[in-house]
Design a protein around this motif. Structure first.
Motif, PDB file in Angstrom:
ATOM      1  N   ILE A   1       1.717   4.242  -3.028  1.00  0.00           N
ATOM      2  CA  ILE A   1       1.494   5.689  -2.867  1.00  0.00           C
ATOM      3  C   ILE A   1       2.801   6.445  -3.136  1.00  0.00           C
ATOM      4  CG2 ILE A   1       1.039   7.500  -1.141  1.00  0.00           C
ATOM      5  CD1 ILE A   1      -1.089   5.707   0.019  1.00  0.00           C
TER       6      ILE A   1
ATOM      7  N   ARG B   1       3.492   6.584  -6.801  1.00  0.00           N
ATOM      8  CA  ARG B   1       2.593   7.512  -7.494  1.00  0.00           C
ATOM      9  C   ARG B   1       3.008   8.959  -7.260  1.00  0.00           C
ATOM     10  NH1 ARG B   1      -3.439   5.044  -6.581  1.00  0.00           N
ATOM     11  NH2 ARG B   1      -4.134   7.005  -7.480  1.00  0.00           N
ATOM     12  N   LEU B   2       3.421   9.243  -6.009  1.00  0.00           N
ATOM     13  CA  LEU B   2       3.878  10.607  -5.690  1.00  0.00           C
ATOM     14  C   LEU B   2       5.134  10.953  -6.480  1.00  0.00           C
ATOM     15  CD1 LEU B   2       3.371  10.789  -1.822  1.00  0.00           C
ATOM     16  CD2 LEU B   2       2.513  12.447  -3.463  1.00  0.00           C
TER      17      LEU B   2
ATOM     18  N   LYS C   1     -15.618  22.866  -6.479  1.00  0.00           N
ATOM     19  CA  LYS C   1     -15.918  22.728  -5.055  1.00  0.00           C
ATOM     20  C   LYS C   1     -15.229  21.534  -4.400  1.00  0.00           C
ATOM     21  CE  LYS C   1     -20.309  20.375  -5.795  1.00  0.00           C
ATOM     22  NZ  LYS C   1     -21.644  20.201  -5.321  1.00  0.00           N
ATOM     23  N   TYR C   2     -14.766  20.578  -5.199  1.00  0.00           N
ATOM     24  CA  TYR C   2     -14.093  19.429  -4.603  1.00  0.00           C
ATOM     25  C   TYR C   2     -12.579  19.600  -4.573  1.00  0.00           C
ATOM     26  CZ  TYR C   2     -18.516  17.041  -4.832  1.00  0.00           C
ATOM     27  OH  TYR C   2     -19.813  16.683  -4.650  1.00  0.00           O
ATOM     28  N   ARG C   3     -12.077  20.762  -5.076  1.00  0.00           N
ATOM     29  CA  ARG C   3     -10.638  20.933  -5.164  1.00  0.00           C
ATOM     30  C   ARG C   3      -9.987  21.015  -3.787  1.00  0.00           C
ATOM     31  NH1 ARG C   3      -6.881  25.021  -5.486  1.00  0.00           N
ATOM     32  NH2 ARG C   3      -8.447  26.536  -4.935  1.00  0.00           N
ATOM     33  N   GLU C   4     -10.655  21.716  -2.906  1.00  0.00           N
ATOM     34  CA  GLU C   4     -10.058  21.890  -1.584  1.00  0.00           C
ATOM     35  C   GLU C   4     -10.966  21.320  -0.519  1.00  0.00           C
ATOM     36  OE1 GLU C   4      -8.687  25.718  -0.476  1.00  0.00           O
ATOM     37  OE2 GLU C   4      -7.799  26.032  -2.444  1.00  0.00           O
ATOM     38  N   VAL C   5     -10.392  21.065   0.593  1.00  0.00           N
ATOM     39  CA  VAL C   5     -11.183  20.541   1.690  1.00  0.00           C
ATOM     40  C   VAL C   5     -11.803  21.697   2.436  1.00  0.00           C
ATOM     41  CG1 VAL C   5     -11.077  19.115   3.738  1.00  0.00           C
ATOM     42  CG2 VAL C   5      -9.460  18.768   1.896  1.00  0.00           C
ATOM     43  N   LYS C   6     -13.123  21.683   2.534  1.00  0.00           N
ATOM     44  CA  LYS C   6     -13.769  22.749   3.284  1.00  0.00           C
ATOM     45  C   LYS C   6     -14.566  22.139   4.410  1.00  0.00           C
ATOM     46  CE  LYS C   6     -13.962  25.994  -0.424  1.00  0.00           C
ATOM     47  NZ  LYS C   6     -14.304  25.760  -1.789  1.00  0.00           N
ATOM     48  N   ARG C   7     -14.524  22.722   5.550  1.00  0.00           N
ATOM     49  CA  ARG C   7     -15.228  22.182   6.701  1.00  0.00           C
ATOM     50  C   ARG C   7     -16.068  23.268   7.360  1.00  0.00           C
ATOM     51  NH1 ARG C   7     -15.916  18.078   9.502  1.00  0.00           N
ATOM     52  NH2 ARG C   7     -14.813  16.587   8.269  1.00  0.00           N
TER      53      ARG C   7
ATOM     54  N   TYR D   1       0.811  -1.218   0.000  1.00  0.00           N
ATOM     55  CA  TYR D   1       0.000   0.000   0.000  1.00  0.00           C
ATOM     56  C   TYR D   1       0.849   1.275   0.000  1.00  0.00           C
ATOM     57  CZ  TYR D   1      -4.254   2.678   1.009  1.00  0.00           C
ATOM     58  OH  TYR D   1      -5.323   3.540   0.935  1.00  0.00           O
ATOM     59  N   TRP D   2       1.762   1.366   0.961  1.00  0.00           N
ATOM     60  CA  TRP D   2       2.591   2.576   1.088  1.00  0.00           C
ATOM     61  C   TRP D   2       3.497   2.743  -0.127  1.00  0.00           C
ATOM     62  CZ3 TRP D   2       3.798   7.217   2.153  1.00  0.00           C
ATOM     63  CH2 TRP D   2       5.118   7.648   2.122  1.00  0.00           C
TER      64      TRP D   2
ATOM     65  N   ARG E   1       4.470  11.507 -10.192  1.00  0.00           N
ATOM     66  CA  ARG E   1       3.871  12.813 -10.495  1.00  0.00           C
ATOM     67  C   ARG E   1       4.925  13.902 -10.558  1.00  0.00           C
ATOM     68  NH1 ARG E   1      -2.141  13.083  -7.861  1.00  0.00           N
ATOM     69  NH2 ARG E   1      -2.761  11.171  -8.884  1.00  0.00           N
TER      70      ARG E   1
END
Lengths: 183, 148
Positions: free
Chosen positions: B70, B73-74, B142-148, B66-67, B77
């Motif tokens: 990732i 992939r990082l 709206k999904y680009r950033e995390v908003k809370r 798993y790690w 990129r």
């Protein structure tokens, strides 16, 4: 884990990038199963959960260290999954298996193999039809056995809201599963 | 307490998530409310069905790799970004040199030179316009950033 997570994140932000492995290994199982609950497919769940970790890593500089990482990460993962589900109308197959025969028998009586298969399929379909807020809470509580307190932290709402959302979700679900539950 | 409030406590009662005081409240209420007794029974059945199941576990290799996956992939990129930036610099330089040679060439008619330059200016403006539009869409996703 909150403080511990944030200490690790502080290290990453200071340049110890490999420390991200600790965070990934800590949350990978939970992330995978959350994505599985939304997609019902192993490959998609694996891909989306890993993508969420990548996205979180790249946005780490925006993370507020006074917040909980698990909750912040959950929002990223959930948004990715919802986006995916919106684009792919297929809901996949029921991603679970029966592990406690006595509990099932106690609730529904003895079932044949075909009935069990059908029951799993219908349960998955009915849960997938629930509004997102209710679906997520049912999946977290009953399929990942996460406590109310932890759920409240993850989705960022008070304990009372967790309980009332679960109540309405279960009420809807038992109505929609009348045929199975009242046989 | 309203009846609906008692009903909401039924779920927490079954899940063992109530505080002592709440548990006492609901137990006292249940003794005298057949409607809630019925609902509790139905909820118990549904809970039993759900709790009898667990997510199918993936093979152990999934967790082992798993790690690494990732990390790869990082890393990939970053290499894609570097490759793209390098290619863009080379293309820009090549294009610039080409235009420079073209303009300095005395054998090419002036009208042709003007025509080609106007065409290039149009393409550059078109490119900037599309780029600006993309950036605008990206900023308002709206999904680009995390908003809370």
């Amino acid at each position: 884990m909150k403080d511990d997570d944030n200490l690790v994140i502080e290290k990453i932000l200071k340049g110890k990038k490999n420390a991200y492995e600790i965070i990934v290994k800590r949350y990978m199982k939970r992330a995978y199963f959350i994505a599985l609950g939304f997609t019902g497919n192993h490959n998609d769940a694996l891909d989306l959960s890993q993508e969420a970790f990548i996205k979180a890593y790249r946005s780490l500089h925006k993370f507020d260290l006074s917040m909980s990482f698990s909750s912040w990460f959950y929002t990223i993962l959930k948004n990715l999954c919802l986006n995916f589900v919106k684009k792919n109308k297929e809901i996949g197959k029921a991603p679970w298996e029966i592990v406690d025969e006595s509990k099932l028998k106690e609730s529904l009586g003895p079932l044949g193999e075909a009935q069990r298969r059908e029951m799993k399929k219908i349960l998955w379909e009915r849960i997938s039809e629930l509004p997102v807020k209710e679906r997520e809470i049912i999946l977290l509580r009953y399929f990942q056995q996460i406590s109310y307190k932890e759920i409240s932290k993850l989705i960022g709402c008070p304990l009372g809201t967790v309980m009332s959302r679960l109540y309405y979700a279960k009420k809807k679900l038992k109505e929609n599963l009348k045929d199975i539950l009242h046989k | 307490m309203k009846h609906e409030e008692y009903k909401k406590l039924l779920v927490g009662y079954l899940d063992g998530e109530l505080k002592n005081k709440e548990r006492e409240l609901i137990e006292n209420h249940l003794r005298k409310c057949p409607e809630c007794q019925k609902e509790l029974k139905e909820f118990k059945k549904l809970r039993g069905v759900m709790m009898s199941m667990k997510y199918q576990k993936p093979p152990d290799e999934v967790w082992e790799n798993y790690w690494k996956s990732i990390y790869n992939r990082l890393e990939r990129r970053i290499s894609w970004i570097l490759t793209s930036v390098g290619a863009a610099i080379l293309l820009f330089y090549g294009g610039f040199k080409l235009v420079e040679d073209f303009i300095k060439n005395p054998e090419i008619a002036l009208l042709l030179k003007i025509g080609i330059l106007v065409l290039l200016a149009g393409l550059v403006i078109l490119f900037i316009s599309i780029l600006r539009e993309r950036i605008f869409i990206f900023k308002h996703d709206k999904y680009r950033e995390v908003k809370r």
